[in-house]
Design a protein around this motif. Structure first.
Motif, short mmCIF file in Angstrom:
data_model
loop_
_atom_site.label_atom_id
_atom_site.label_comp_id
_atom_site.label_asym_id
_atom_site.label_seq_id
_atom_site.Cartn_x
_atom_site.Cartn_y
_atom_site.Cartn_z
N SER A 72 51.21 62.52 48.22
CA SER A 72 51.09 60.99 48.06
C SER A 72 50.02 60.55 49.32
O SER A 72 49.24 59.62 48.85
CB SER A 72 52.44 60.17 48.39
OG SER A 72 52.95 60.53 49.75
N VAL A 103 46.47 58.37 48.26
CA VAL A 103 45.93 57.32 48.70
C VAL A 103 44.47 57.52 49.32
O VAL A 103 43.63 56.63 49.33
CB VAL A 103 46.81 56.57 49.54
CG1 VAL A 103 48.11 56.09 49.01
CG2 VAL A 103 47.02 57.35 51.14
N LEU A 118 47.51 52.73 54.71
CA LEU A 118 47.80 53.42 53.43
C LEU A 118 48.59 54.73 53.66
O LEU A 118 49.35 55.01 52.91
CB LEU A 118 46.62 53.52 52.81
CG LEU A 118 45.87 52.26 52.17
CD1 LEU A 118 44.53 52.44 51.54
CD2 LEU A 118 47.15 51.98 50.83
N PHE A 150 54.44 46.94 47.62
CA PHE A 150 53.49 48.25 47.92
C PHE A 150 52.20 48.31 46.97
O PHE A 150 50.98 47.99 47.20
CB PHE A 150 54.15 49.34 47.59
CG PHE A 150 53.47 50.73 47.92
CD1 PHE A 150 52.89 51.04 49.32
CD2 PHE A 150 52.68 51.46 46.82
CE1 PHE A 150 52.14 51.91 49.31
CE2 PHE A 150 52.01 52.66 47.14
CZ PHE A 150 51.59 52.75 48.21
N GLU A 151 52.59 47.94 45.62
CA GLU A 151 51.29 47.94 44.49
C GLU A 151 50.30 46.93 45.02
O GLU A 151 49.15 47.02 44.85
CB GLU A 151 51.95 47.85 43.05
CG GLU A 151 52.42 49.41 42.76
CD GLU A 151 51.50 50.52 42.84
OE1 GLU A 151 50.56 50.50 42.79
OE2 GLU A 151 52.21 51.55 43.48
N LEU A 211 51.82 46.03 52.82
CA LEU A 211 52.15 47.12 51.96
C LEU A 211 53.83 47.08 51.60
O LEU A 211 54.49 47.35 50.50
CB LEU A 211 51.79 48.54 52.35
CG LEU A 211 50.31 48.81 52.53
CD1 LEU A 211 49.79 49.74 53.43
CD2 LEU A 211 49.71 49.00 51.08
N ALA A 244 52.15 55.81 52.50
CA ALA A 244 51.75 56.49 51.01
C ALA A 244 52.73 56.68 49.98
O ALA A 244 52.76 56.81 48.69
CB ALA A 244 50.98 57.79 51.15
N LYS A 283 48.44 47.50 48.26
CA LYS A 283 47.48 48.56 48.12
C LYS A 283 46.13 48.12 47.82
O LYS A 283 45.23 48.56 48.23
CB LYS A 283 48.17 49.69 47.29
CG LYS A 283 47.12 50.98 47.35
CD LYS A 283 47.95 52.09 46.82
CE LYS A 283 48.03 52.27 45.22
NZ LYS A 283 48.35 53.10 44.63
N VAL A 322 44.75 46.10 50.65
CA VAL A 322 44.13 47.02 51.56
C VAL A 322 43.13 47.96 51.33
O VAL A 322 42.19 47.92 52.12
CB VAL A 322 45.63 47.98 52.19
CG1 VAL A 322 44.91 48.85 53.29
CG2 VAL A 322 46.54 47.06 52.90
N LEU A 323 43.00 48.35 50.14
CA LEU A 323 41.85 49.25 49.61
C LEU A 323 40.57 48.43 49.52
O LEU A 323 39.60 48.62 49.84
CB LEU A 323 42.15 49.74 48.17
CG LEU A 323 43.03 50.78 48.04
CD1 LEU A 323 43.36 51.15 46.83
CD2 LEU A 323 42.31 52.10 48.80
N TYR A 363 48.43 45.44 57.94
CA TYR A 363 48.49 46.25 56.72
C TYR A 363 49.43 46.47 56.20
O TYR A 363 50.10 46.63 54.98
CB TYR A 363 47.30 47.13 56.89
CG TYR A 363 45.97 46.27 57.03
CD1 TYR A 363 45.34 45.55 56.47
CD2 TYR A 363 44.99 46.86 58.04
CE1 TYR A 363 44.01 44.98 56.55
CE2 TYR A 363 43.79 46.42 58.31
CZ TYR A 363 43.16 45.61 57.63
OH TYR A 363 42.07 44.87 57.66
N GLU A 370 42.02 57.63 46.65
CA GLU A 370 41.70 56.23 45.98
C GLU A 370 40.86 55.53 46.99
O GLU A 370 39.94 54.72 46.68
CB GLU A 370 43.35 55.43 45.88
CG GLU A 370 44.00 55.80 44.93
CD GLU A 370 45.31 54.84 44.70
OE1 GLU A 370 45.10 53.65 44.27
OE2 GLU A 370 46.10 55.71 44.92
#
Length: 151
Positions: free
Chosen positions: A130, A134, A40, A89-90, A85, A44, A93, A96-97, A81, A137
């Protein structure tokens, strides 16, 4: 003291804390969450330049705490990972989160994952907005207040 000097001192302190807890940080969830946050941070800004990929991979390999795990295994997970991404990406993410969130019920591991993200993000001398975003988040994903980490 300049802002960067304070940040560098804080990151060094976090690495010292991580090293002190090295023996408590051996679970598969911690391994996966650590590689997820590294990816991430590397991605970022929405993309991953080859030099960024190499730099973060070298930081992972050199991190004392992450030496609890086989380097090839860490590298494979980090690359997986990053590929998620890079593909979208979105959407990546979110996935991955979710990996990061797996340490939510273990506060020591959760804090260590966030600290790894901060150490990796600041290793190049610029923990940019950025990267901070992340990691912030990720704090929410593991149930920690970003203010605890000055985010």
């Amino acid at each position: 003291m300049a802002l960067w000097d304070r940040f560098k001192e804080s990151a060094q302190g976090m690495q010292t804390q991580l090293t002190a807890k090295k023996n408590d940080l051996k679970s598969g969830a911690f391994r996966d969450a650590s590689m997820a946050i590294c990816a991430l941070v590397a991605a970022a800004d929405g993309s991953v330049a080859p030099e960024e990929r190499r730099r973060v991979a070298a930081l992972i390999a050199g991190n004392d705490v992450l030496q609890n795990f086989p380097a090839a295994d860490l590298q494979r997970r980090f690359e997986d990972y990053l590929n998620r991404l890079a593909a979208d990406f979105e959407f990546g993410k979110v996935a991955v989160l979710q990996e990061v969130a797996k340490v939510q019920k273990k506060p020591t591991e959760a804090r260590a994952v966030i600290q790894i993200g901060i150490v990796i993000g600041g290793a190049d001398g610029d923990f940019d907005k950025s990267e901070q975003g992340v990691v912030r988040e990720a704090c929410f994903a593991v149930g920690l207040n970003p203010a605890e980490f000055d985010l």
